[in-house]
Design an enzyme around this catalytic site. Structure first.
Site, short mmCIF file in Angstrom:
data_model
loop_
_atom_site.label_atom_id
_atom_site.label_comp_id
_atom_site.label_asym_id
_atom_site.label_seq_id
_atom_site.Cartn_x
_atom_site.Cartn_y
_atom_site.Cartn_z
N GLU A 173 0.83 -1.19 0.00
CA GLU A 173 0.00 0.00 0.00
C GLU A 173 0.87 1.25 0.00
O GLU A 173 1.94 1.27 0.60
CB GLU A 173 -0.93 -0.03 1.22
CG GLU A 173 -1.86 -1.24 1.14
CD GLU A 173 -2.83 -1.36 2.28
OE1 GLU A 173 -2.90 -0.46 3.12
OE2 GLU A 173 -3.54 -2.38 2.30
N CYS A 231 3.37 8.47 1.22
CA CYS A 231 3.90 7.52 2.21
C CYS A 231 4.17 6.19 1.49
O CYS A 231 3.27 5.59 0.90
CB CYS A 231 2.89 7.33 3.34
SG CYS A 231 3.44 6.16 4.59
N CYS A 244 5.91 -6.96 7.25
CA CYS A 244 6.97 -6.43 8.13
C CYS A 244 7.38 -7.50 9.13
O CYS A 244 6.55 -8.26 9.60
CB CYS A 244 6.47 -5.19 8.88
SG CYS A 244 7.80 -4.33 9.76
N CYS A 254 5.76 -5.04 16.15
CA CYS A 254 5.19 -4.03 17.05
C CYS A 254 3.74 -4.39 17.37
O CYS A 254 2.95 -4.68 16.47
CB CYS A 254 5.28 -2.64 16.41
SG CYS A 254 6.98 -2.17 16.02
N CYS A 279 0.61 -2.43 15.71
CA CYS A 279 0.62 -2.15 14.26
C CYS A 279 0.03 -3.32 13.47
O CYS A 279 0.40 -4.47 13.67
CB CYS A 279 2.06 -1.91 13.80
SG CYS A 279 2.19 -1.59 12.03
N GLY A 336 6.47 -2.13 6.25
CA GLY A 336 7.85 -2.63 6.27
C GLY A 336 8.79 -1.76 7.07
O GLY A 336 8.46 -0.66 7.50
N GLU A 337 9.99 -2.31 7.27
CA GLU A 337 11.04 -1.61 8.01
C GLU A 337 12.15 -1.28 7.00
O GLU A 337 12.90 -2.17 6.58
CB GLU A 337 11.55 -2.51 9.14
CG GLU A 337 12.80 -2.06 9.83
CD GLU A 337 12.81 -0.60 10.27
OE1 GLU A 337 11.86 -0.14 10.91
OE2 GLU A 337 13.80 0.10 9.94
N LEU A 397 9.99 5.73 18.77
CA LEU A 397 10.37 5.54 20.17
C LEU A 397 9.26 4.77 20.90
O LEU A 397 9.48 3.67 21.40
CB LEU A 397 10.62 6.91 20.81
CG LEU A 397 11.15 6.93 22.23
CD1 LEU A 397 12.50 6.26 22.34
CD2 LEU A 397 11.23 8.38 22.75
N CYS A 440 -1.45 5.69 9.96
CA CYS A 440 -0.28 4.99 10.49
C CYS A 440 -0.70 3.70 11.18
O CYS A 440 -1.59 3.70 12.01
CB CYS A 440 0.43 5.82 11.57
SG CYS A 440 1.05 7.38 11.01
N1 SAH Z 1 8.92 0.38 10.32
C1 SAH Z 1 9.06 1.80 10.41
C2 SAH Z 1 8.12 2.57 9.50
C3 SAH Z 1 6.65 2.16 9.48
S1 SAH Z 1 5.63 2.56 10.84
C4 SAH Z 1 8.94 2.26 11.84
O1 SAH Z 1 8.59 1.46 12.69
O2 SAH Z 1 9.22 3.42 12.11
C5 SAH Z 1 5.41 4.30 10.82
C6 SAH Z 1 4.97 4.86 12.18
O3 SAH Z 1 3.64 4.45 12.50
C7 SAH Z 1 5.84 4.38 13.34
O4 SAH Z 1 6.24 5.46 14.10
C8 SAH Z 1 4.91 3.48 14.12
O5 SAH Z 1 5.25 3.47 15.48
C9 SAH Z 1 3.57 4.13 13.86
N2 SAH Z 1 2.44 3.22 14.09
C10 SAH Z 1 2.40 1.89 13.95
N3 SAH Z 1 1.18 1.41 14.24
C11 SAH Z 1 0.42 2.46 14.59
C12 SAH Z 1 -0.96 2.61 14.99
N4 SAH Z 1 -1.77 1.58 15.08
N5 SAH Z 1 -1.39 3.86 15.27
C13 SAH Z 1 -0.58 4.93 15.14
N6 SAH Z 1 0.71 4.85 14.76
C14 SAH Z 1 1.21 3.62 14.49
#
Ligand code: SAH
Length: 374
Positions: free
Chosen positions: A96, A129, A136, A140, A143, A187-188, A241, A359
């Site tokens: 996406e 984006c 991924c 987390c 996510c 993805g990362e 963070l 996000c």
């Molecule tokens: N893998 C990378 C980039 C993708 S995530 C990373 O982790 O930074 C992009 C951002 O979305 C990250 O800061 C992540 O913490 C945030 N994110 C992930 N899941 C989320 C959610 N359910 N609600 C709000 N932000 C979220």
């Protein structure tokens, strides 16, 4: 011809295209024509490169060479103007990509002005984006993309191709100096480092988007943060963070057991920032988990002495996510603690929540086809 492996031109740099052209016995200026057609005109087939002779186009096809522009398989339009694209690749995989009109000065411009409660938007800007992997591997807990696991890395061409396909779909032609890019999709990026960096170089050199308009976000792959600091051409750095101590962070982001806060913050402190540059720290606020005023105070301690800003993101909810979104009041209080300590803190507006484009909500599945239609 059908048996030949397909070679995509998207993803090849000037040197590689020049070698290809040379192999056909063509003169060197053909390389510039191809680069222009692929990266700036965003043609979707070899036949559409009208500056090349019919003979040359045929030769390219016979060598199994294609353009490799991702196909827009689906698109969903949000009430806020955000568009979520499902981009399909040659092997049937898809990711996406999200188009956010109005720009996002708090993210990729110089907009670090403190005092604003939400970031400013300009009508003539937009942010794209981009995804870096199919799925991924970083697990987390808040996510949705994590639920997919990782299917594969994207090639440099598939990363650049998302930008080209969106710009084409949106009718944006060069110079695209109002376009910001964020590598914050599925993805990362730092677990697909070489392809991601090659994509960055192509976006700068061939698509024509300045590195200062790009931000990459990492969950905290410490060795790659260090490599990234040494890159001569690089986007700005954002670090997810999301927690203020190791116990909390290891629970929410299991990768913290490998690269804990001490190692992460040490890499952040060593990171060579450019003039006026700051590291962005993203912090997803989870109701009752990491969003107390005391937690904000711990973040202040972690960031002490760093040229940093913080983007606060109230959780975007989703099926299978066991956390809830804090009220506005708690978010404002968290921000207030950071601001009072002199740390610029922005509250991210959720974009495209209604179409599952915000996000942490990107999840490539058929069930998405049942998302509200535009
Ligand atoms: N893998 C990378 C980039 C993708 S995530 C990373 O982790 O930074 C992009 C951002 O979305 C990250 O800061 C992540 O913490 C945030 N994110 C992930 N899941 C989320 C959610 N359910 N609600 C709000 N932000 C979220």
């Amino acid at each position: 011809m059908a048996n030949l492996p397909q070679i995509a031109m998207l993803g090849l740099d000037r040197g590689e295209i020049a070698a290809l052209v040379d192999g056909l016995g063509e003169s060197g200026y053909r390389a510039s024509q191809i680069l222009d057609a692929v990266y700036r005109q965003r043609v979707d087939s070899i036949d559409a490169i009208s500056t090349l002779s019919l003979q040359t186009r045929k030769q390219l096809r016979e060598k199994g060479i294609s353009v490799g522009l991702p196909a827009v398989e689906k698109q969903f339009l949000s009430v806020d103007g955000t568009v979520r694209y499902l981009m399909g690749f040659a092997d049937g995989q898809s990711v996406e990509t999200v188009w956010m009109p109005g720009g996002d000065d708090g993210e990729a411009g110089d907009g670090t002005e403190a005092g604003d409660f939400v970031e400013k938007r300009s009508p003539d800007r937009a942010t794209i984006c981009i995804s870096s992997q199919v799925g991924c591997a970083v697990d987390c807990q808040f996510c949705l993309t994590a639920l997919l696991g990782v299917k594969r890395n994207l090639s440099a061409g598939e990363i650049v191709g998302q930008v080209c396909a969106v710009l084409k779909n949106q009718g944006v032609s060069p110079p695209q100096d109002r376009i910001n890019l964020v590598f914050m999709g599925m993805g990362e990026p730092f677990l697909n480092y070489e392809n991601f960096m090659k994509a960055v170089r192509l976006l700068v050199a061939e698509v024509g988007i300045a590195e200062s308009r790009m931000t990459v976000s990492t969950a905290g792959i410490v060795p790659r943060i260090r490599d990234f600091g040494d890159e001569p051409v690089r986007p700005k750095l954002a670090i997810s963070l999301n927690a203020c101590n190791d116990e909390m962070r290891s629970k929410l982001m299991p990768l913290n057991r490998k690269w804990n806060l001490e190692r992460l913050m040490s890499a952040a402190r060593d990171f060579p920032l450019r003039n006026r540059e700051r590291i962005t720290f993203e912090y997803v606020l989870l109701n009752g988990v990491n969003d107390a005023a005391g937690n904000a105070q711990e973040v202040v301690e972690l960031l002490r002495g760093l040229r940093a800003k913080v983007n606060l993101i109230a959780l975007n909810p989703g099926p299978g996510i066991d956390y809830s979104t804090p009220d506005r009041e708690r978010v404002l209080e968290f921000q207030r603690v950071l601001m009072q300590a002199g740390i610029p803190a922005f509250i991210r507006r959720p974009r495209g929540r209604d179409i599952f484009a915000a996000c942490g909500q990107l999840k490539r599945t058929v069930e998405m086809a049942t998302a509200p239609a535009p």
